[in-house]
Write a protein that holds these residues in place. Structure first.
Motif, PDB file in Angstrom:
ATOM      1  N   ASP A  49       4.497  -8.203  -4.611  1.00  0.00           N
ATOM      2  CA  ASP A  49       3.157  -7.633  -4.404  1.00  0.00           C
ATOM      3  C   ASP A  49       2.140  -8.510  -5.139  1.00  0.00           C
ATOM      4  O   ASP A  49       2.020  -8.444  -6.365  1.00  0.00           O
ATOM      5  CB  ASP A  49       3.114  -6.202  -4.927  1.00  0.00           C
ATOM      6  N   VAL A  50       1.403  -9.333  -4.372  1.00  0.00           N
ATOM      7  CA  VAL A  50       0.433 -10.250  -4.984  1.00  0.00           C
ATOM      8  C   VAL A  50      -0.660  -9.478  -5.709  1.00  0.00           C
ATOM      9  O   VAL A  50      -1.092  -9.847  -6.809  1.00  0.00           O
ATOM     10  CB  VAL A  50      -0.178 -11.172  -3.916  1.00  0.00           C
ATOM     11  N   GLY A  51      -1.109  -8.376  -5.102  1.00  0.00           N
ATOM     12  CA  GLY A  51      -2.183  -7.587  -5.709  1.00  0.00           C
ATOM     13  C   GLY A  51      -1.790  -7.015  -7.060  1.00  0.00           C
ATOM     14  O   GLY A  51      -2.552  -7.097  -8.035  1.00  0.00           O
ATOM     15  N   ALA A  52      -0.578  -6.431  -7.131  1.00  0.00           N
ATOM     16  CA  ALA A  52      -0.119  -5.864  -8.402  1.00  0.00           C
ATOM     17  C   ALA A  52       0.082  -6.961  -9.441  1.00  0.00           C
ATOM     18  O   ALA A  52      -0.259  -6.794 -10.624  1.00  0.00           O
ATOM     19  CB  ALA A  52       1.191  -5.100  -8.187  1.00  0.00           C
ATOM     20  N   PHE A  53       0.619  -8.109  -9.006  1.00  0.00           N
ATOM     21  CA  PHE A  53       0.824  -9.235  -9.910  1.00  0.00           C
ATOM     22  C   PHE A  53      -0.503  -9.684 -10.508  1.00  0.00           C
ATOM     23  O   PHE A  53      -0.626  -9.870 -11.725  1.00  0.00           O
ATOM     24  CB  PHE A  53       1.474 -10.390  -9.139  1.00  0.00           C
ATOM     25  N   ALA A  54      -1.515  -9.834  -9.658  1.00  0.00           N
ATOM     26  CA  ALA A  54      -2.830 -10.283 -10.121  1.00  0.00           C
ATOM     27  C   ALA A  54      -3.477  -9.238 -11.032  1.00  0.00           C
ATOM     28  O   ALA A  54      -4.130  -9.576 -12.024  1.00  0.00           O
ATOM     29  CB  ALA A  54      -3.722 -10.595  -8.926  1.00  0.00           C
TER      30      ALA A  54
END
Length: 523
Positions: free
Chosen positions: A495-500
């Motif tokens: 999950d790119v959003g959660a990572f960011a």
């Protein structure tokens, strides 16, 4: 011995909170294993199958200890907890002794105490008694917690008694190291080396020459065979070793000057190496040993987990509890196992991240920060150099865990193409590790005395991982752990959003620490 009682009370007051967390952590290590193992296997046949797989895995034996009665709850508790419990009490004893002996002499507070009506041996004896009380408390709580499961009383008591004696052995080692060295860090390094050597001798002996295991106090503890044919006589080896090391410490103490060690500190070079002429290179020089040590430790842990390969199904069993924990978000059991392994490795790596974030506090307390800041180096540059080492070092340590997982998996399955995948998947947990480092840095920026509270963040994350399902934590409490915010790769898609978002939270926490640090007095 004049003044020993007063000093014991003062030291216990100073240690009351650290001692509480050490005791709870050591107890949870054993009790949580007992509870989880009871829930993991729905039938004895599954238990037997998992035990057979564990007994045939040299990497697991090297990591945990001799495989005995692994198809019983008590045998599993002893196997999974004894070696690590010995390390916990060893580190606890090392820090207690170091804080109240060598650190006090190094800071000059010991000399102030000795200006009063205090016997020459009183501070050392008080530190020994406090360490003994701490180890007795941990051992007693471990025994009581296992009896409450319930497990056999005699074997539960044996695990607790052996743990206490093992802690006392390392207490004696720490006392000897405090007499030999002139600095607290050197004393910690020497004691830590003995603890690591004890673990390594036990590991090599358990998979190779058994005689090596008998050279290790951790090996003696495991040779008590709790829950698998209990025998008490190895406890005599532990008690004898503790007695001898304490006697040696007192004998050496009588032959050295207060404030000095048997091994005199060597003066450094008159001029610094060109590589040490910037705050960046100095920060790396101060922390490179920790980066290398933690990386090797995570690599070894990753190798142990990765050696299980595709046998995770046999290891976990077919119980509903096992599958709910390992495959909560879908996917197969092997992916779930490795996702859990990566989470555990990331939690271990958080130990490095927090200790690295605490390094500026140590430099400030020792007065070294003021010396550097008296030059053209700005506060921002000095702190940023420490932050960079923490970030890069954390990435290296987390990546080392992934390399161990992938390397061992490749050896077991013959599929070397997955090594890079394991490293990348492990690094997806890096933002959560950096959040805990950022929290520690924020506390340090606000007030150095608060910085050690950053360890509570790691403790909470561990509690959520281990007990959230068992105790049915509400979602709002679980979400306070940064590890709960990230996708559990490879079970879930990245999950790119959660990572960011988590990485952004770590950045904001670090920025807050920098802002507070630049607006308070140093020292």
């Amino acid at each position: 011995m004049t003044g020993t009682g007063v000093l014991v009370r003062a030291f216990l007051r100073r240690e009351r909170w650290p001692l509480l967390w050490w005791a709870l952590g050591g107890t949870l290590l054993y009790w949580s294993q007992a509870i989880s193992v009871k829930e993991l296997y729905s039938t004895q046949a599954e238990f037997d199958r998992a035990a057979t797989m564990m007994e045939s895995n040299p990497a697991l034996i090297a990591m945990a200890g001799p495989a005995r009665a692994l198809n019983t709850v008590g045998g599993q508790v002893t196997w999974q907890s004894a070696a690590f419990g010995a390390i916990v009490v060893g580190l606890m004893s090392m820090f207690i002794v170091g804080r109240h002996t060598r650190a006090e002499e190094e800071s000059g507070r010991d000399e102030l105490l000795r200006a009063g009506v205090v016997g020459r041996r009183a501070p050392m004896t008080a530190a020994l008694l406090v360490a003994a009380i701490a180890n007795t408390l941990v051992g007693g709580l471990v025994a009581v917690s296992l009896i409450s499961v319930p497990l056999a009383v005699a074997d539960s008591v044996a695990l607790g008694v052996g743990l206490t004696l093992c802690g006392l052995v390392f207490t004696g080692v720490a006392l000897v190291a405090a007499q030999l060295t002139a600095g607290t860090r050197t004393m910690y390094g020497l004691t830590g080396l003995v603890i690591a050597a004890s673990y390594a001798l036990r590991a090599v002996g358990d998979v190779g020459n058994e005689a090596l295991s008998w050279l290790s106090p951790i090996g003696w503890y495991q040779q008590m065979y709790a829950f698998s044919g209990l025998r008490w006589w190895p406890a005599l080896l532990l008690a004898s070793a503790a007695f001898v090391t304490v006697l040696v410490a007192y004998a050496v103490f009588e032959r050295r000057d207060i404030g000095a060690g048997v091994f005199a500190s060597r003066p450094g070079p008159a001029r610094a190496h060109p590589a040490l002429r910037s705050s960046w290179s100095l920060a790396w020089r101060l922390q490179r040993g920790a980066v290398i040590g933690w990386s090797l430790g995570l690599l070894a842990a990753g190798l142990a987990y990765g050696s299980i390969g595709n046998d995770a199904g046999d290891l976990m069993g077919d119980s509903d509890a096992a599958r709910e924990v390992m495959v909560a978000a879908g996917g197969d059991l092997v992916d779930g196992f490795f996702a859990m392994a990566m989470t555990i490795l990331a939690l271990l790596a958080s130990g490095f991240a927090i200790s690295s974030a605490l390094r500026p506090r140590g430099e400030e307390d020792a007065g070294h920060a003021e010396v550097v800041l008296a030059t053209a180096t700005s506060r921002t540059r000095w702190l940023l150099s420490q932050v960079c080492v923490t970030v890069v070092g954390s990435a290296v340590v987390v990546g080392a865990g992934g390399l161990g997982l992938g390397g061992a998996y490749a050896l077991v399955t013959g599929d070397a193409s997955e090594i890079g995948t394991f490293i990348w998947q492990s690094l997806t947990w890096l933002p959560a590790v950096l959040v805990l480092a950022g929290l520690t840095r924020l506390l340090y920026g606000l007030a150095p005395r608060l910085a050690t509270l950053g360890w509570l963040g790691l403790a909470y994350a561990v509690v959520v991982l281990v007990f959230a399902e068992i105790l049915r934590f509400p979602e709002r409490l679980r979400s306070l752990s940064p590890f709960e915010r990230l996708a559990s790769v490879p079970v879930e898609s990245f999950d790119v959003g959660a990572f960011a978002a988590v990485l952004g939270a770590a950045t904001l926490l670090s920025a807050g620490g920098w802002f507070a640090f630049t607006r308070r007095d140093v020292g």
